[in-house]
Design a protein around this motif. Structure first.
Motif, PDB file in Angstrom:
ATOM      1  N   SER A 101      15.175 -15.593   7.026  1.00 13.02           N
ATOM      2  CA  SER A 101      16.105 -16.500   7.698  1.00 13.02           C
ATOM      3  C   SER A 101      17.492 -15.871   7.718  1.00 13.02           C
ATOM      4  N   GLU A 102      18.375 -16.495   8.487  1.00 17.03           N
ATOM      5  CA  GLU A 102      19.746 -15.991   8.566  1.00 17.03           C
ATOM      6  C   GLU A 102      20.493 -16.174   7.249  1.00 17.03           C
ATOM      7  N   ARG A 103      19.962 -16.958   6.330  1.00 17.29           N
ATOM      8  CA  ARG A 103      20.591 -17.164   5.021  1.00 17.29           C
ATOM      9  C   ARG A 103      20.316 -16.003   4.061  1.00 17.29           C
ATOM     10  N   LEU A 104      19.346 -15.198   4.370  1.00 18.37           N
ATOM     11  CA  LEU A 104      18.909 -14.144   3.449  1.00 18.37           C
ATOM     12  C   LEU A 104      19.406 -12.774   3.884  1.00 18.37           C
ATOM     13  N   PRO A 105      19.520 -11.865   2.916  1.00 16.64           N
ATOM     14  CA  PRO A 105      19.744 -10.476   3.327  1.00 16.64           C
ATOM     15  C   PRO A 105      18.463  -9.995   3.989  1.00 16.64           C
ATOM     16  N   ALA A 106      18.590  -9.172   4.973  1.00 17.83           N
ATOM     17  CA  ALA A 106      17.410  -8.639   5.657  1.00 17.83           C
ATOM     18  C   ALA A 106      17.534  -7.126   5.739  1.00 17.83           C
ATOM     19  N   PRO A 107      17.386  -6.446   4.604  1.00 20.35           N
ATOM     20  CA  PRO A 107      17.531  -4.993   4.637  1.00 20.35           C
ATOM     21  C   PRO A 107      16.403  -4.357   5.443  1.00 20.35           C
ATOM     22  N   ALA A 108      16.738  -3.244   6.061  1.00 20.41           N
ATOM     23  CA  ALA A 108      15.730  -2.500   6.816  1.00 20.41           C
ATOM     24  C   ALA A 108      14.620  -2.062   5.876  1.00 20.41           C
ATOM     25  N   LEU A 109      13.379  -2.120   6.358  1.00 23.70           N
ATOM     26  CA  LEU A 109      12.253  -1.692   5.530  1.00 23.70           C
ATOM     27  C   LEU A 109      12.207  -0.177   5.377  1.00 23.70           C
ATOM     28  N   SER A 110      12.745   0.523   6.350  1.00 21.94           N
ATOM     29  CA  SER A 110      12.726   1.985   6.268  1.00 21.94           C
ATOM     30  C   SER A 110      13.731   2.465   5.222  1.00 21.94           C
ATOM     31  N   ALA A 111      13.514   3.655   4.746  1.00 26.98           N
ATOM     32  CA  ALA A 111      14.426   4.245   3.768  1.00 26.98           C
ATOM     33  C   ALA A 111      15.792   4.454   4.401  1.00 26.98           C
ATOM     34  N   VAL A 112      16.813   4.374   3.572  1.00 24.31           N
ATOM     35  CA  VAL A 112      18.166   4.654   4.034  1.00 24.31           C
ATOM     36  C   VAL A 112      18.684   5.865   3.268  1.00 24.31           C
ATOM     37  N   PRO A 113      19.580   6.635   3.870  1.00 27.29           N
ATOM     38  CA  PRO A 113      20.121   7.790   3.156  1.00 27.29           C
ATOM     39  C   PRO A 113      20.774   7.337   1.843  1.00 27.29           C
ATOM     40  N   SER A 114      20.475   8.029   0.773  1.00 26.34           N
ATOM     41  CA  SER A 114      21.026   7.653  -0.531  1.00 26.34           C
ATOM     42  C   SER A 114      21.770   8.831  -1.128  1.00 26.34           C
ATOM     43  N   THR A 115      22.985   8.555  -1.533  1.00 26.13           N
ATOM     44  CA  THR A 115      23.768   9.568  -2.246  1.00 26.13           C
ATOM     45  C   THR A 115      24.038   9.099  -3.668  1.00 26.13           C
ATOM     46  N   SER A 116      23.375   8.027  -4.066  1.00 19.82           N
ATOM     47  CA  SER A 116      23.616   7.426  -5.373  1.00 19.82           C
ATOM     48  C   SER A 116      23.139   8.331  -6.500  1.00 19.82           C
ATOM     49  N   ALA A 117      23.916   8.345  -7.567  1.00 20.13           N
ATOM     50  CA  ALA A 117      23.508   9.050  -8.785  1.00 20.13           C
ATOM     51  C   ALA A 117      22.671   8.146  -9.678  1.00 20.13           C
ATOM     52  N   VAL A 118      22.557   6.867  -9.309  1.00 18.73           N
ATOM     53  CA  VAL A 118      21.824   5.885 -10.102  1.00 18.73           C
ATOM     54  C   VAL A 118      20.354   5.904  -9.660  1.00 18.73           C
ATOM     55  N   PRO A 119      19.424   6.300 -10.562  1.00 16.68           N
ATOM     56  CA  PRO A 119      18.004   6.382 -10.165  1.00 16.68           C
ATOM     57  C   PRO A 119      17.456   5.077  -9.585  1.00 16.68           C
ATOM     58  N   ALA A 120      17.822   3.941 -10.173  1.00 15.39           N
ATOM     59  CA  ALA A 120      17.325   2.662  -9.659  1.00 15.39           C
ATOM     60  C   ALA A 120      17.806   2.414  -8.238  1.00 15.39           C
ATOM     61  N   GLN A 121      19.009   2.875  -7.918  1.00 13.46           N
ATOM     62  CA  GLN A 121      19.510   2.684  -6.561  1.00 13.46           C
ATOM     63  C   GLN A 121      18.825   3.634  -5.589  1.00 13.46           C
ATOM     64  N   ARG A 122      18.563   4.854  -6.025  1.00 15.91           N
ATOM     65  CA  ARG A 122      17.824   5.783  -5.154  1.00 15.91           C
ATOM     66  C   ARG A 122      16.456   5.194  -4.818  1.00 15.91           C
ATOM     67  N   ARG A 123      15.804   4.555  -5.801  1.00 13.27           N
ATOM     68  CA  ARG A 123      14.510   3.917  -5.551  1.00 13.27           C
ATOM     69  C   ARG A 123      14.668   2.763  -4.566  1.00 13.27           C
ATOM     70  N   ALA A 124      15.703   1.940  -4.754  1.00 14.75           N
ATOM     71  CA  ALA A 124      15.937   0.805  -3.850  1.00 14.75           C
ATOM     72  C   ALA A 124      16.269   1.284  -2.443  1.00 14.75           C
TER      73      ALA A 124
END
Length: 197
Positions: A101-124
């Protein structure tokens, strides 16, 4: 900073229960979690990163519950867990049904470029599962948990079919609810253990 990350995810989920995702402010999430806004951005990178991490956490929590249900009561327990999880958690419901719904975040299902040094964020930031992917994940976990050692390929295929039918039946009960315990009973009636055939 696992404790800060968990606190931030909890704060984001609480904020989401009170207002639409578009109204959730990063500064408010950080304040509720008791950390600086910079810490939030260091962990997630952006609001989209926070959304992806929140959805990933809820998927992981749902799948951990599937594993518990399998060990405690097999497919009927998984069916009840699925319906209860979807009723109690709007993100689990959206992931399972694909209805965002429009009330929820709707992140893309595809992977997004990640530059995070945080492993959990790279996984997300990696690909998020579609409803069909979640069905396949649960089916495969159920087959692995329920198949006796040495099961033939044809029996494994039949078990996989039964596991998928049980989950899809549970998903139909998410959309059109039945009474307490009714989902497990439907699964018992539709999916008979091999020993009863």
């Amino acid at each position: 900073m696992p404790a800060a990350r968990d606190s931030l995810l909890d704060a984001a989920y609480t904020s989401l229960s009170r207002r639409p995702w578009s109204g959730v402010r990063m500064v408010d999430v950080a304040a509720v979690a008791g950390v600086s806004r910079q810490t939030l951005y260091n962990e997630f990178g952006s609001k989209e990163g926070l959304a992806r991490s929140l959805v990933r956490r809820e998927i992981d929590s749902y799948l951990a519950g599937v594993d518990r249900a399998l060990s405690e009561g097999g497919l009927p327990a998984v069916a009840e867990w699925t319906v209860g999880g979807a009723r109690g958690n709007v993100l689990v419901r959206a992931v399972l049904t694909g209805c965002w719904s429009e009330r929820l975040p709707a992140p893309a299902l595809s992977a997004v470029p990640s530059t995070s040094a945080v492993p959990a964020q790279r996984r997300a930031d990696g690909p998020l599962p579609s409803p069909a992917d979640v069905v396949a994940l649960v089916r495969d976990r159920a087959v692995a948990a329920l198949a006796p050692a040495g099961t033939s390929k044809s029996d494994l295929a039949a078990l996989a079919r039964d596991c998928e039918v049980a989950l899809r039946l549970a998903l139909s009960c998410v959309i059109a609810p039945v009474g307490e315990g009714g989902t497990a009973q439907l699964v018992r009636e539709v999916v008979r253990p091999a020993s009863e055939e």
